[in-house]
Design a protein around this motif. Sequence first.
Motif, PDB file in Angstrom:
ATOM      1  N   GLN A 173      26.241  43.086  37.590  1.00 15.48           N
ATOM      2  CA  GLN A 173      25.377  42.477  38.598  1.00 15.48           C
ATOM      3  C   GLN A 173      26.037  41.253  39.225  1.00 15.48           C
ATOM      4  N   ARG A 174      25.963  41.193  40.553  1.00 14.57           N
ATOM      5  CA  ARG A 174      26.501  40.096  41.365  1.00 14.57           C
ATOM      6  C   ARG A 174      28.015  39.972  41.269  1.00 14.57           C
ATOM      7  N   ALA A 175      28.680  41.035  40.855  1.00 11.81           N
ATOM      8  CA  ALA A 175      30.143  41.086  40.862  1.00 11.81           C
ATOM      9  C   ALA A 175      30.586  42.162  41.842  1.00 11.81           C
ATOM     10  N   LEU A 176      31.837  42.099  42.261  1.00 17.62           N
ATOM     11  CA  LEU A 176      32.371  43.176  43.079  1.00 17.62           C
ATOM     12  C   LEU A 176      32.341  44.482  42.296  1.00 17.62           C
ATOM     13  N   PRO A 177      32.191  45.623  42.968  1.00 17.92           N
ATOM     14  CA  PRO A 177      32.314  46.898  42.255  1.00 17.92           C
ATOM     15  C   PRO A 177      33.698  47.000  41.608  1.00 17.92           C
ATOM     16  N   PRO A 178      33.847  47.799  40.544  1.00 20.67           N
ATOM     17  CA  PRO A 178      35.156  47.951  39.904  1.00 20.67           C
ATOM     18  C   PRO A 178      36.105  48.841  40.691  1.00 20.67           C
ATOM     19  N   VAL A 179      35.585  49.519  41.689  1.00 22.72           N
ATOM     20  CA  VAL A 179      36.421  50.293  42.599  1.00 22.72           C
ATOM     21  C   VAL A 179      36.214  49.743  44.003  1.00 22.72           C
ATOM     22  N   SER A 180      37.264  49.734  44.765  1.00 23.29           N
ATOM     23  CA  SER A 180      37.156  49.315  46.153  1.00 23.29           C
ATOM     24  C   SER A 180      36.631  50.501  46.959  1.00 23.29           C
ATOM     25  N   VAL A 181      35.471  50.340  47.569  1.00 23.56           N
ATOM     26  CA  VAL A 181      34.868  51.394  48.390  1.00 23.56           C
ATOM     27  C   VAL A 181      35.187  51.082  49.849  1.00 23.56           C
ATOM     28  N   THR A 219      53.859  54.954  36.050  1.00 25.26           N
ATOM     29  CA  THR A 219      53.410  53.773  36.785  1.00 25.26           C
ATOM     30  C   THR A 219      53.049  52.652  35.827  1.00 25.26           C
ATOM     31  N   TYR A 220      53.452  51.434  36.188  1.00 27.07           N
ATOM     32  CA  TYR A 220      52.917  50.228  35.556  1.00 27.07           C
ATOM     33  C   TYR A 220      52.277  49.390  36.657  1.00 27.07           C
ATOM     34  N   SER A 221      51.064  48.892  36.398  1.00 31.44           N
ATOM     35  CA  SER A 221      50.391  48.082  37.405  1.00 31.44           C
ATOM     36  C   SER A 221      49.428  47.127  36.732  1.00 31.44           C
ATOM     37  N   GLN A 222      49.063  46.089  37.476  1.00 31.65           N
ATOM     38  CA  GLN A 222      48.066  45.134  37.012  1.00 31.65           C
ATOM     39  C   GLN A 222      46.887  45.131  37.979  1.00 31.65           C
ATOM     40  N   GLY A 223      45.680  45.018  37.423  1.00 32.07           N
ATOM     41  CA  GLY A 223      44.477  44.985  38.227  1.00 32.07           C
ATOM     42  C   GLY A 223      43.753  43.664  38.071  1.00 32.07           C
ATOM     43  N   PHE A 224      42.896  43.347  39.027  1.00 36.60           N
ATOM     44  CA  PHE A 224      42.223  42.049  39.059  1.00 36.60           C
ATOM     45  C   PHE A 224      40.867  42.213  39.731  1.00 36.60           C
ATOM     46  N   ARG A 225      39.832  41.665  39.091  1.00 41.71           N
ATOM     47  CA  ARG A 225      38.517  41.549  39.729  1.00 41.71           C
ATOM     48  C   ARG A 225      38.059  40.106  39.582  1.00 41.71           C
ATOM     49  N   GLN A 241      36.477  47.689  53.763  1.00 41.92           N
ATOM     50  CA  GLN A 241      35.984  47.514  52.407  1.00 41.92           C
ATOM     51  C   GLN A 241      34.531  47.041  52.440  1.00 41.92           C
ATOM     52  N   VAL A 242      33.655  47.667  51.624  1.00 40.04           N
ATOM     53  CA  VAL A 242      32.233  47.339  51.717  1.00 40.04           C
ATOM     54  C   VAL A 242      31.919  45.992  51.075  1.00 40.04           C
ATOM     55  N   GLY A 243      32.583  45.618  49.981  1.00 41.21           N
ATOM     56  CA  GLY A 243      32.479  44.248  49.486  1.00 41.21           C
ATOM     57  C   GLY A 243      31.261  43.902  48.662  1.00 41.21           C
ATOM     58  N   SER A 244      30.423  44.889  48.239  1.00 42.27           N
ATOM     59  CA  SER A 244      29.249  44.561  47.438  1.00 42.27           C
ATOM     60  C   SER A 244      28.666  45.840  46.855  1.00 42.27           C
ATOM     61  N   ASN A 245      28.062  45.738  45.658  1.00 42.19           N
ATOM     62  CA  ASN A 245      27.350  46.880  45.078  1.00 42.19           C
ATOM     63  C   ASN A 245      26.239  47.378  45.994  1.00 42.19           C
TER      64      ASN A 245
END
Length: 691
Positions: free
Chosen positions: A103-111, A464-470, A117-121
């Motif tokens: 709640q009140r966080a960005l979705p874990p996937v970019s839609v 693949t190696y990658s880093q993610g951030f929310r 980008q929609v930017g909100s649940n």
Amino acid sequence: MANRHGWLLATLSALALLPPDTALAQSSESAEAGNDIVVTARKREERLQDVPESVSVLSGDLLDRANISTIHGVATLTPNMLVRSTFRSNETFITMRGISSAQRALPPVSVIIDGVQVGSNDFINQDLQDIERIEILRGPQGALYGQGAIAGAINIITRRPTNDMKGFLKGSFGNGNSVRVAGAVSGALVPDTLLFRVSGYHRGTDGLISNVRDEKVDSGYESSIRGQLLLRTGDLEVALRGSWTGGKEGCCLQDKAPRDSAGNFVNLDDVTNPGPSSNILGRQDTQFHDQSARIDYDFGPVQFTAITGLAYVTQDVLADLDYTAARISIQDLTYTTRVFNQDMRLTSTGSGPFQWIVGAFYQNRREYNRLQAGPDNDVIPITPTLLNQQLRTRNRAIAGYGQASYSITDSLELLGALRYDKVRADNVDQLRPAATQAEASYSAFQPKVQLSWHWTPEVMLYATYSQGFRTGGFSQSTRYDDETTYNYEIGFKTQMMDGLVTINGSAFHIDYRNQLLSYGVTTNSTLIRRTINIPKTRNDGFELEIQARPSQRLTAGFTVGYTDSVIVEVSPDPYIPTAGAIGKNSPLVPPFTMSGNLTYRAPLGNDMELIAYGAVQHRGGFYFDVANAFYTQTKTFVDANLTLERGGWSIGLFGKNLTDARFVEHISITGADLRVPNRPRTYGIEAGFRF
């Protein structure tokens, strides 16, 4: 309801005056036959089988055939993906590869819808209308899509304007007196230069879920219209898009899950026992609107792209707070989100061994939440003696990103990508600014390194190696930290039998830091919404997808996903038990998903064709809390459609969740035991017309 939105129904009905189109979804059928599917998952056009990522593609033809009109339906055909509803219909939560919404966080996937980008649940749960295809990328995509793509990205591409006059009209009627009418028309204002497309829908229902007094609590209606303009002149292309959606629906459908004398739940998934008993029928009034502009200019070896988007959603909720038949307490809530995006990039266009993208991104997201709760004394506006907050949150994000690939040989490619995001956030209760003003900043580099090898023209391997951030943020007046992931993935992509069979698979390991978990504390005297961090989690899993066309008449698909998500470190919390959580399963993560679908086309003569579609999803049970005390069971869901087509006309029967599998989608884990039910079985008849 019908009078208020009769203009939309009349407009759609007028489309039936145009002549039918007999070329039905030929490109989609060719794709399902194993021919090349072109995607833009990496912000350039590429063959799906040449993209070294775990990507599922659902064509618009498949979405229509499967009667999928929301993101919930997309999840049923996608491995390691779960979509849940919460107490508000707008707030749709997604889990992908063990990483979930909060709640009140960005979705874990970019839609992303048409590049924005929609930017909100709150923007996710809109009807899917007039869709060309949906691309679901699993694994962090932050290098290109930014700080909300920690688990992946969902790229939704709507149908573009056409030079020829084309369109469709379809309508359906189902149980619960559910009605849906949708349509689109497209053509040229100036041939080959200025094209347009207009689409829309209207849906309404008397409801399918009853309370203890046999009243329907999920009745409502919604209407939407979208317009597009496409200008093509020389090397310049400009696309303008705008839409409006509005409606009123039932909400806050919770009941209180029963326990036995020993304190154990009595079949938590039996959401009809007892069913909602609130003395107030919760209602929500929702409006969305968005506008976007995309400019593409081809400079020859380089293409310039600029995408500007503005989206706005507001939802007013009035509902019971104690969720009983007694008149004790009531809540009056307003949720408003405004998101402005600006993305600008340069993309190489040559066919040489070196390909690259560089770009910059800006987002300004503003949220306003008015939260009021007080005694239920039949007076509106309510007296907010239990809770009275006016929360304003602002997030300003800037980012720079780049990606480059080099073909070392004709079969070996090395890719590197890097993105830097910086987010500034502030939060305040406008009724108590001096005591509640808070600020925070978050930043992260998101690198990615990938090696792909075409062992043969039909077989590709990649690592693949990658880093993610929310980004972190604020929940009411408390702060939560940002999430990071360290991801390792290997995969393969294959085609055989002249492309009639496609088999793609991947395996992954994720070291997960500061996993988000949100919950509410609801009593007759308390209303708290809280988001916390779980310090360390480990996720391991795999995905397998098979698409085949054994004959010209038969198309088949199969997916399986597995995720083992385990809590490694946990912190104490004042509201939920965390002792003994280490080694337990992470909340909101099904251990497996499996799905299969078949389409059979039988010619009947006289230019008629009977199309039978069936799909089955088997989804593992999962926990809602870190102590693994709240659990929803493994479930199986069955959908089926039977359609008769002739020329541009069609008529058919549809059914979703035919076995009426019921389960709890969301539950309070702090003692209130308030649960949200899934939708029951739906069925009906649909007729359509294409021209």
